[in-house]
Design a protein around this motif. Structure first.
Motif, PDB file in Angstrom:
ATOM      1  N   ALA A  95     -16.460 -12.248  17.442  1.00 10.80           N
ATOM      2  CA  ALA A  95     -17.453 -12.087  16.367  1.00 10.80           C
ATOM      3  C   ALA A  95     -17.963 -10.650  16.309  1.00 10.80           C
ATOM      4  CB  ALA A  95     -18.607 -13.064  16.580  1.00 10.80           C
ATOM      5  N   LYS A  96     -18.182 -10.047  17.466  1.00 10.38           N
ATOM      6  CA  LYS A  96     -18.665  -8.656  17.508  1.00 10.38           C
ATOM      7  C   LYS A  96     -17.597  -7.690  17.014  1.00 10.38           C
ATOM      8  CE  LYS A  96     -21.754  -9.840  21.281  1.00 10.38           C
ATOM      9  NZ  LYS A  96     -21.918  -9.948  22.746  1.00 10.38           N
ATOM     10  N   LEU A  97     -16.353  -7.959  17.374  1.00  7.79           N
ATOM     11  CA  LEU A  97     -15.257  -7.116  16.899  1.00  7.79           C
ATOM     12  C   LEU A  97     -15.110  -7.243  15.384  1.00  7.79           C
ATOM     13  CD1 LEU A  97     -12.808  -5.275  17.335  1.00  7.79           C
ATOM     14  CD2 LEU A  97     -11.455  -7.328  17.835  1.00  7.79           C
ATOM     15  N   LEU A  98     -15.215  -8.474  14.871  1.00  6.11           N
ATOM     16  CA  LEU A  98     -15.093  -8.694  13.438  1.00  6.11           C
ATOM     17  C   LEU A  98     -16.166  -7.929  12.671  1.00  6.11           C
ATOM     18  CD1 LEU A  98     -13.794 -10.190  11.030  1.00  6.11           C
ATOM     19  CD2 LEU A  98     -15.414 -12.066  11.462  1.00  6.11           C
ATOM     20  N   ARG A  99     -17.394  -7.956  13.171  1.00  7.13           N
ATOM     21  CA  ARG A  99     -18.479  -7.255  12.501  1.00  7.13           C
ATOM     22  C   ARG A  99     -18.176  -5.758  12.405  1.00  7.13           C
ATOM     23  NH1 ARG A  99     -22.439  -8.453  15.739  1.00  7.13           N
ATOM     24  NH2 ARG A  99     -22.939  -6.435  16.670  1.00  7.13           N
ATOM     25  N   LEU A 101     -15.141  -4.363  12.423  1.00  7.79           N
ATOM     26  CA  LEU A 101     -14.014  -4.151  11.523  1.00  7.79           C
ATOM     27  C   LEU A 101     -14.431  -4.272  10.060  1.00  7.79           C
ATOM     28  CD1 LEU A 101     -11.135  -6.058  13.381  1.00  7.79           C
ATOM     29  CD2 LEU A 101     -11.663  -3.619  13.400  1.00  7.79           C
ATOM     30  N   GLU A 102     -15.420  -5.111   9.790  1.00 10.58           N
ATOM     31  CA  GLU A 102     -15.896  -5.286   8.415  1.00 10.58           C
ATOM     32  C   GLU A 102     -16.733  -4.102   7.939  1.00 10.58           C
ATOM     33  OE1 GLU A 102     -16.122 -10.168   8.045  1.00 10.58           O
ATOM     34  OE2 GLU A 102     -17.897  -9.037   8.692  1.00 10.58           O
ATOM     35  N   THR A 103     -17.537  -3.539   8.844  1.00  4.25           N
ATOM     36  CA  THR A 103     -18.463  -2.466   8.454  1.00  4.25           C
ATOM     37  C   THR A 103     -17.938  -1.073   8.759  1.00  4.25           C
ATOM     38  OG1 THR A 103     -19.605  -2.483  10.592  1.00  4.25           O
ATOM     39  CG2 THR A 103     -20.411  -4.011   8.884  1.00  4.25           C
ATOM     40  N   LYS A 104     -17.044  -0.970   9.758  1.00  7.41           N
ATOM     41  CA  LYS A 104     -16.570   0.327  10.262  1.00  7.41           C
ATOM     42  C   LYS A 104     -17.750   1.208  10.675  1.00  7.41           C
ATOM     43  CE  LYS A 104     -12.180  -0.396   9.887  1.00  7.41           C
ATOM     44  NZ  LYS A 104     -11.300   0.283   8.933  1.00  7.41           N
ATOM     45  N   GLN A 105     -18.776   0.550  11.216  1.00  7.45           N
ATOM     46  CA  GLN A 105     -19.962   1.252  11.689  1.00  7.45           C
ATOM     47  C   GLN A 105     -20.342   0.732  13.073  1.00  7.45           C
ATOM     48  OE1 GLN A 105     -22.841   0.424   8.560  1.00  7.45           O
ATOM     49  NE2 GLN A 105     -22.501   2.460   7.667  1.00  7.45           N
ATOM     50  N   VAL A 106     -20.924   1.604  13.895  1.00  4.67           N
ATOM     51  CA  VAL A 106     -21.410   1.195  15.211  1.00  4.67           C
ATOM     52  C   VAL A 106     -22.821   1.734  15.420  1.00  4.67           C
ATOM     53  CG1 VAL A 106     -19.127   1.054  16.284  1.00  4.67           C
ATOM     54  CG2 VAL A 106     -20.365   3.206  16.342  1.00  4.67           C
ATOM     55  N   GLN A 107     -23.605   0.927  16.097  1.00  7.44           N
ATOM     56  CA  GLN A 107     -24.948   1.351  16.497  1.00  7.44           C
ATOM     57  C   GLN A 107     -25.043   1.175  18.002  1.00  7.44           C
ATOM     58  OE1 GLN A 107     -28.221  -0.849  14.820  1.00  7.44           O
ATOM     59  NE2 GLN A 107     -29.743   0.661  15.470  1.00  7.44           N
ATOM     60  N   PRO A 108     -24.985   2.269  18.754  1.00  4.44           N
ATOM     61  CA  PRO A 108     -25.051   2.161  20.215  1.00  4.44           C
ATOM     62  C   PRO A 108     -26.312   1.420  20.654  1.00  4.44           C
ATOM     63  CG  PRO A 108     -24.411   4.371  19.559  1.00  4.44           C
ATOM     64  CD  PRO A 108     -24.825   3.660  18.310  1.00  4.44           C
ATOM     65  N   LYS A 136      -8.249 -23.456  17.470  1.00  6.07           N
ATOM     66  CA  LYS A 136      -9.680 -23.098  17.401  1.00  6.07           C
ATOM     67  C   LYS A 136     -10.112 -22.172  18.543  1.00  6.07           C
ATOM     68  CE  LYS A 136     -10.031 -25.981  13.935  1.00  6.07           C
ATOM     69  NZ  LYS A 136     -10.042 -25.465  12.544  1.00  6.07           N
ATOM     70  N   LYS A 137      -9.168 -21.381  19.048  1.00  2.00           N
ATOM     71  CA  LYS A 137      -9.485 -20.447  20.118  1.00  2.00           C
ATOM     72  C   LYS A 137      -9.517 -18.997  19.628  1.00  2.00           C
ATOM     73  CE  LYS A 137      -7.663 -23.378  23.814  1.00  2.00           C
ATOM     74  NZ  LYS A 137      -6.666 -23.509  24.905  1.00  2.00           N
ATOM     75  N   PHE A 138      -9.163 -18.820  18.351  1.00  2.00           N
ATOM     76  CA  PHE A 138      -9.205 -17.483  17.777  1.00  2.00           C
ATOM     77  C   PHE A 138      -9.683 -17.600  16.344  1.00  2.00           C
ATOM     78  CE2 PHE A 138      -7.814 -13.319  16.349  1.00  2.00           C
ATOM     79  CZ  PHE A 138      -7.977 -12.539  17.486  1.00  2.00           C
ATOM     80  N   ARG A 139     -10.616 -16.717  15.966  1.00  2.00           N
ATOM     81  CA  ARG A 139     -11.210 -16.777  14.633  1.00  2.00           C
ATOM     82  C   ARG A 139     -10.173 -16.472  13.547  1.00  2.00           C
ATOM     83  NH1 ARG A 139     -17.241 -15.701  14.356  1.00  2.00           N
ATOM     84  NH2 ARG A 139     -16.706 -15.252  12.170  1.00  2.00           N
ATOM     85  N   GLU A 140     -10.134 -17.324  12.534  1.00  2.00           N
ATOM     86  CA  GLU A 140      -9.179 -17.124  11.442  1.00  2.00           C
ATOM     87  C   GLU A 140      -9.492 -15.856  10.659  1.00  2.00           C
ATOM     88  OE1 GLU A 140      -7.085 -19.733   7.868  1.00  2.00           O
ATOM     89  OE2 GLU A 140      -9.049 -20.341   8.658  1.00  2.00           O
ATOM     90  N   ASP A 141     -10.797 -15.584  10.424  1.00  2.00           N
ATOM     91  CA  ASP A 141     -11.161 -14.386   9.663  1.00  2.00           C
ATOM     92  C   ASP A 141     -10.802 -13.113  10.417  1.00  2.00           C
ATOM     93  OD1 ASP A 141     -13.087 -14.933  11.569  1.00  2.00           O
ATOM     94  OD2 ASP A 141     -14.780 -14.927  10.188  1.00  2.00           O
ATOM     95  N   LEU A 142     -10.934 -13.143  11.743  1.00  2.00           N
ATOM     96  CA  LEU A 142     -10.533 -11.979  12.537  1.00  2.00           C
ATOM     97  C   LEU A 142      -9.017 -11.815  12.520  1.00  2.00           C
ATOM     98  CD1 LEU A 142     -11.120  -9.633  14.433  1.00  2.00           C
ATOM     99  CD2 LEU A 142     -11.186 -11.260  16.340  1.00  2.00           C
TER     100      LEU A 142
END
Length: 293
Positions: A95-99, A101-108, A136-142
């Motif tokens: 879920a964190k990786l997907l977020r 990849l969707e935003t291409k932004q990081v906040q340390p 159901k072990k890997f997110r479809e959207d990811l």
């Protein structure tokens, strides 16, 4: 065309087939080649540390944050982020990786500033990710985020025509590492290489070539020594039933450790054994799974 495409790439294939080498090769011929290639072994990052590793953190933002850390995403800015064994990410980490990849932004962590990141994602898995999605072990959207182009790499034993060119390329690499004249294979050595099944794929081939290189004279390699494996198969026939059973148990668990790079969850999935049963076997044979990571 694939090298410079903005779409994400997923490599699938057995352990040792060379997914990491292909990822590096793609990066080296892309427009991003002058920026960083950052490889990440997803199976080696604990779920609790994934966010801080990906986004980075400020000094003092949590216990153990003794310095500023920019994180792997910003380290790969402008270049390529290679996510190896991505199938081993937990669902919360996915879920964190997907977020990202969707935003291409990081906040340390511990910092108010948000950073834009421009990078190429290449992922790799030694199991079918679509099967993991079905289980159901890997997110479809990811999955659809990282599998813009999926390239399945067959095992070395199914690519007989590629074995000798790969072996010669590896010998060139080994020769450079050892700072010696490039070694070469005789016809008999080539015949041995082609006839051997190479269940460990390119990784096993490279190990055997390195051994042969170190034992060669004048760079001439006459043969590849696979006798230890062949002798092992012969000796198994001479064992008692209980000795053979014990030997099989040890070989089986060690083969799975090699295949999964020491990932206990994946060994459990493949073997059908519980984690407890696996750890009991490891204890019985005094095997440390971290030696395979």
């Amino acid at each position: 065309r694939v090298a410079d495409a903005k779409v994400s790439i997923l490599f699938e294939g057995e352990s040792g087939v060379g997914k990491d080498h292909l990822a590096r090769a793609l990066h080296s011929i892309s427009k991003r080649k002058n920026c960083q290639f950052i490889p990440v072994n997803c199976s080696a990052i604990p779920e609790t540390l994934f966010e801080s590793e990906l986004y980075g953190y400020k000094k003092g933002s949590f216990t153990g944050a003794f310095r500023d850390y920019e994180g792997i995403a910003r380290s790969a800015n402008g270049g390529t982020l290679f996510l190896d064994e991505i199938s081993e990410l937990s669902l919360p980490s996915q879920a964190k990786l997907l977020r990202f990849l969707e935003t291409k932004q990081v906040q340390p962590i511990g910092e108010a500033k948000i950073y834009d990141v421009d990078l190429r994602i290449i992922s790799a898995s030694n199991v079918s990710l679509i099967k993991r999605v079905e289980d159901k072990k890997f997110r479809e959207d990811l999955y659809y985020r990282i599998a813009g182009i999926t390239i399945k790499i067959p095992p070395l034993r199914e690519r007989v025509e590629d074995i000798i060119p790969i072996a010669e390329s590896l010998l060139t690499e080994i020769s450079k590492t050892e700072n010696k004249e490039t070694a070469y294979l005789t016809p008999s050595a080539k015949e041995k290489i082609i006839s051997y099944p190479w269940f460990g794929n390119i990784r096993e081939l490279k190990n055997k070539l390195y051994e042969a290189f170190l034992n060669s004279k004048g760079g001439k390699i006459d043969t590849i020594d696979t006798s230890a494996k062949e002798k092992e198969e012969t000796e198994k026939i001479q064992l008692s039933f209980f000795e053979a059973k014990r030997q099989f148990e040890q070989d089986y668990i060690e083969d799975l450790l090699i295949k999964t790079k020491g990932n206990i969850n994946e060994i459990s999935r493949i073997s059908g054994l519980s984690r407890k049963a696996i750890y009991e076997i490891l204890k019985k044979f005094n095997i440390d799974p971290s030696d395979y990571r």
